[in-house]
Design a protein around this motif. Structure first.
Motif, PDB file in Angstrom:
ATOM      1  N   MET A 125       5.793  -3.621  -6.719  1.00  0.00           N
ATOM      2  CA  MET A 125       5.802  -2.427  -7.567  1.00  0.00           C
ATOM      3  C   MET A 125       5.565  -1.164  -6.742  1.00  0.00           C
ATOM      4  O   MET A 125       6.235  -0.150  -6.950  1.00  0.00           O
ATOM      5  CB  MET A 125       4.753  -2.544  -8.678  1.00  0.00           C
ATOM      6  CG  MET A 125       5.150  -3.486  -9.790  1.00  0.00           C
ATOM      7  SD  MET A 125       6.757  -3.134 -10.527  1.00  0.00           S
ATOM      8  CE  MET A 125       6.481  -1.523 -11.197  1.00  0.00           C
ATOM      9  N   VAL A 126       4.633  -1.234  -5.806  1.00  0.00           N
ATOM     10  CA  VAL A 126       4.379  -0.073  -4.944  1.00  0.00           C
ATOM     11  C   VAL A 126       5.624   0.242  -4.115  1.00  0.00           C
ATOM     12  O   VAL A 126       6.023   1.411  -3.994  1.00  0.00           O
ATOM     13  CB  VAL A 126       3.145  -0.313  -4.039  1.00  0.00           C
ATOM     14  CG1 VAL A 126       3.046   0.739  -2.952  1.00  0.00           C
ATOM     15  CG2 VAL A 126       1.878  -0.333  -4.871  1.00  0.00           C
ATOM     16  N   ALA A 127       6.250  -0.781  -3.569  1.00  0.00           N
ATOM     17  CA  ALA A 127       7.474  -0.566  -2.785  1.00  0.00           C
ATOM     18  C   ALA A 127       8.579   0.014  -3.661  1.00  0.00           C
ATOM     19  O   ALA A 127       9.283   0.945  -3.249  1.00  0.00           O
ATOM     20  CB  ALA A 127       7.930  -1.881  -2.152  1.00  0.00           C
ATOM     21  N   GLY A 128       8.723  -0.524  -4.867  1.00  0.00           N
ATOM     22  CA  GLY A 128       9.738  -0.010  -5.786  1.00  0.00           C
ATOM     23  C   GLY A 128       9.493   1.443  -6.156  1.00  0.00           C
ATOM     24  O   GLY A 128      10.422   2.259  -6.175  1.00  0.00           O
ATOM     25  N   ILE A 129       8.237   1.770  -6.427  1.00  0.00           N
ATOM     26  CA  ILE A 129       7.895   3.150  -6.777  1.00  0.00           C
ATOM     27  C   ILE A 129       8.159   4.080  -5.594  1.00  0.00           C
ATOM     28  O   ILE A 129       8.724   5.169  -5.766  1.00  0.00           O
ATOM     29  CB  ILE A 129       6.428   3.244  -7.249  1.00  0.00           C
ATOM     30  CG1 ILE A 129       6.273   2.563  -8.609  1.00  0.00           C
ATOM     31  CG2 ILE A 129       5.958   4.690  -7.310  1.00  0.00           C
ATOM     32  CD1 ILE A 129       4.831   2.355  -9.042  1.00  0.00           C
ATOM     33  N   CYS A 130       7.768   3.657  -4.400  1.00  0.00           N
ATOM     34  CA  CYS A 130       7.974   4.496  -3.211  1.00  0.00           C
ATOM     35  C   CYS A 130       9.458   4.725  -2.940  1.00  0.00           C
ATOM     36  O   CYS A 130       9.884   5.860  -2.698  1.00  0.00           O
ATOM     37  CB  CYS A 130       7.302   3.871  -1.994  1.00  0.00           C
ATOM     38  SG  CYS A 130       5.510   3.935  -2.042  1.00  0.00           S
ATOM     39  N   VAL A 131      10.234   3.655  -2.977  1.00  0.00           N
ATOM     40  CA  VAL A 131      11.676   3.785  -2.734  1.00  0.00           C
ATOM     41  C   VAL A 131      12.313   4.657  -3.815  1.00  0.00           C
ATOM     42  O   VAL A 131      13.119   5.547  -3.515  1.00  0.00           O
ATOM     43  CB  VAL A 131      12.348   2.395  -2.668  1.00  0.00           C
ATOM     44  CG1 VAL A 131      13.860   2.515  -2.670  1.00  0.00           C
ATOM     45  CG2 VAL A 131      11.878   1.637  -1.443  1.00  0.00           C
ATOM     46  N   ALA A 132      11.936   4.425  -5.061  1.00  0.00           N
ATOM     47  CA  ALA A 132      12.496   5.212  -6.163  1.00  0.00           C
ATOM     48  C   ALA A 132      12.117   6.684  -6.027  1.00  0.00           C
ATOM     49  O   ALA A 132      12.963   7.568  -6.220  1.00  0.00           O
ATOM     50  CB  ALA A 132      12.010   4.662  -7.500  1.00  0.00           C
ATOM     51  N   LEU A 133      10.877   6.948  -5.684  1.00  0.00           N
ATOM     52  CA  LEU A 133      10.424   8.329  -5.524  1.00  0.00           C
ATOM     53  C   LEU A 133      11.175   9.030  -4.394  1.00  0.00           C
ATOM     54  O   LEU A 133      11.617  10.181  -4.547  1.00  0.00           O
ATOM     55  CB  LEU A 133       8.916   8.358  -5.266  1.00  0.00           C
ATOM     56  CG  LEU A 133       8.250   9.720  -5.252  1.00  0.00           C
ATOM     57  CD1 LEU A 133       8.414  10.408  -6.601  1.00  0.00           C
ATOM     58  CD2 LEU A 133       6.780   9.582  -4.910  1.00  0.00           C
ATOM     59  N   ILE A 134      11.339   8.339  -3.284  1.00  0.00           N
ATOM     60  CA  ILE A 134      12.079   8.921  -2.155  1.00  0.00           C
ATOM     61  C   ILE A 134      13.522   9.223  -2.561  1.00  0.00           C
ATOM     62  O   ILE A 134      14.051  10.301  -2.266  1.00  0.00           O
ATOM     63  CB  ILE A 134      12.027   7.981  -0.930  1.00  0.00           C
ATOM     64  CG1 ILE A 134      10.611   7.962  -0.344  1.00  0.00           C
ATOM     65  CG2 ILE A 134      13.047   8.394   0.127  1.00  0.00           C
ATOM     66  CD1 ILE A 134      10.378   6.866   0.676  1.00  0.00           C
ATOM     67  N   LEU A 135      14.148   8.279  -3.248  1.00  0.00           N
ATOM     68  CA  LEU A 135      15.536   8.485  -3.669  1.00  0.00           C
ATOM     69  C   LEU A 135      15.655   9.625  -4.680  1.00  0.00           C
ATOM     70  O   LEU A 135      16.577  10.443  -4.593  1.00  0.00           O
ATOM     71  CB  LEU A 135      16.108   7.192  -4.257  1.00  0.00           C
ATOM     72  CG  LEU A 135      16.399   6.083  -3.248  1.00  0.00           C
ATOM     73  CD1 LEU A 135      16.713   4.776  -3.958  1.00  0.00           C
ATOM     74  CD2 LEU A 135      17.539   6.482  -2.329  1.00  0.00           C
ATOM     75  N   ILE A 136      14.735   9.690  -5.611  1.00  0.00           N
ATOM     76  CA  ILE A 136      14.780  10.752  -6.619  1.00  0.00           C
ATOM     77  C   ILE A 136      14.558  12.114  -5.968  1.00  0.00           C
ATOM     78  O   ILE A 136      15.266  13.081  -6.269  1.00  0.00           O
ATOM     79  CB  ILE A 136      13.764  10.478  -7.744  1.00  0.00           C
ATOM     80  CG1 ILE A 136      14.238   9.279  -8.581  1.00  0.00           C
ATOM     81  CG2 ILE A 136      13.569  11.702  -8.634  1.00  0.00           C
ATOM     82  CD1 ILE A 136      13.213   8.749  -9.563  1.00  0.00           C
ATOM     83  N   LEU A 137      13.584  12.190  -5.062  1.00  0.00           N
ATOM     84  CA  LEU A 137      13.326  13.458  -4.373  1.00  0.00           C
ATOM     85  C   LEU A 137      14.484  13.863  -3.463  1.00  0.00           C
ATOM     86  O   LEU A 137      14.693  15.048  -3.213  1.00  0.00           O
ATOM     87  CB  LEU A 137      12.028  13.377  -3.575  1.00  0.00           C
ATOM     88  CG  LEU A 137      10.742  13.289  -4.408  1.00  0.00           C
ATOM     89  CD1 LEU A 137       9.534  13.102  -3.501  1.00  0.00           C
ATOM     90  CD2 LEU A 137      10.578  14.517  -5.287  1.00  0.00           C
TER      91      LEU A 137
END
Length: 128
Positions: free
Chosen positions: A16-28
């Motif tokens: 979940m942490v990895a998913g959130i980090c990857v998603a946040l990076i992609l969204i930003l």
């Protein structure tokens, strides 16, 4: 059973942490649909992983035929759950299909990356 819960908690939280980090990076970075797709897939990856651990005790004490039937039913149920985010991504425009598919493998990616990370010192030590 406690060991299963510990393993589930460890890998599910890391996924979940990895998913959130990857998603946040992609969204930003401006790739909103990619980020949302990864996150959607990661959530269902964790759900699938938890269901695997939850169904393990159901086969204890059963005949081989019953255990096979329960296992097969579990697999079909979990595949249906994993199909859900893919259908959402395929039908809608707010989630990227490929990113969702990658997100579905988030738990497996975390497990493999942890083992690869542990292998690095062994490989370096052999070369020395």
């Amino acid at each position: 059973m406690e060991a299963i819960r510990h393993t589930q908690k460890k890998y599910a939280s890391r996924a979940m942490v990895a998913g959130i980090c990857v998603a946040l990076i992609l969204i930003l970075a401006g790739y909103r649909t990619l980020g949302k797709g990864v996150m959607l897939g990661a959530v269902f990856s964790v759900i699938n992983f938890v269901l695997i651990g939850a169904t393990l005790p159901f086969n204890a004490g059963r005949s081989r035929k019953q255990a096979t039937a329960v296992s097969f039913g579990s697999i079909i149920f979990r595949y249906a759950i994993l199909a859900f985010p893919l259908v959402i991504a395929a039908r809608g425009k707010s989630f990227d299909f490929a990113a969702t598919a990658v997100g579905i493998f988030m738990v497996q990616i975390v497990i493999l990356s942890e083992h690869a990370w542990k292998m690095i010192p062994l490989i370096v030590h052999k070369r020395s």
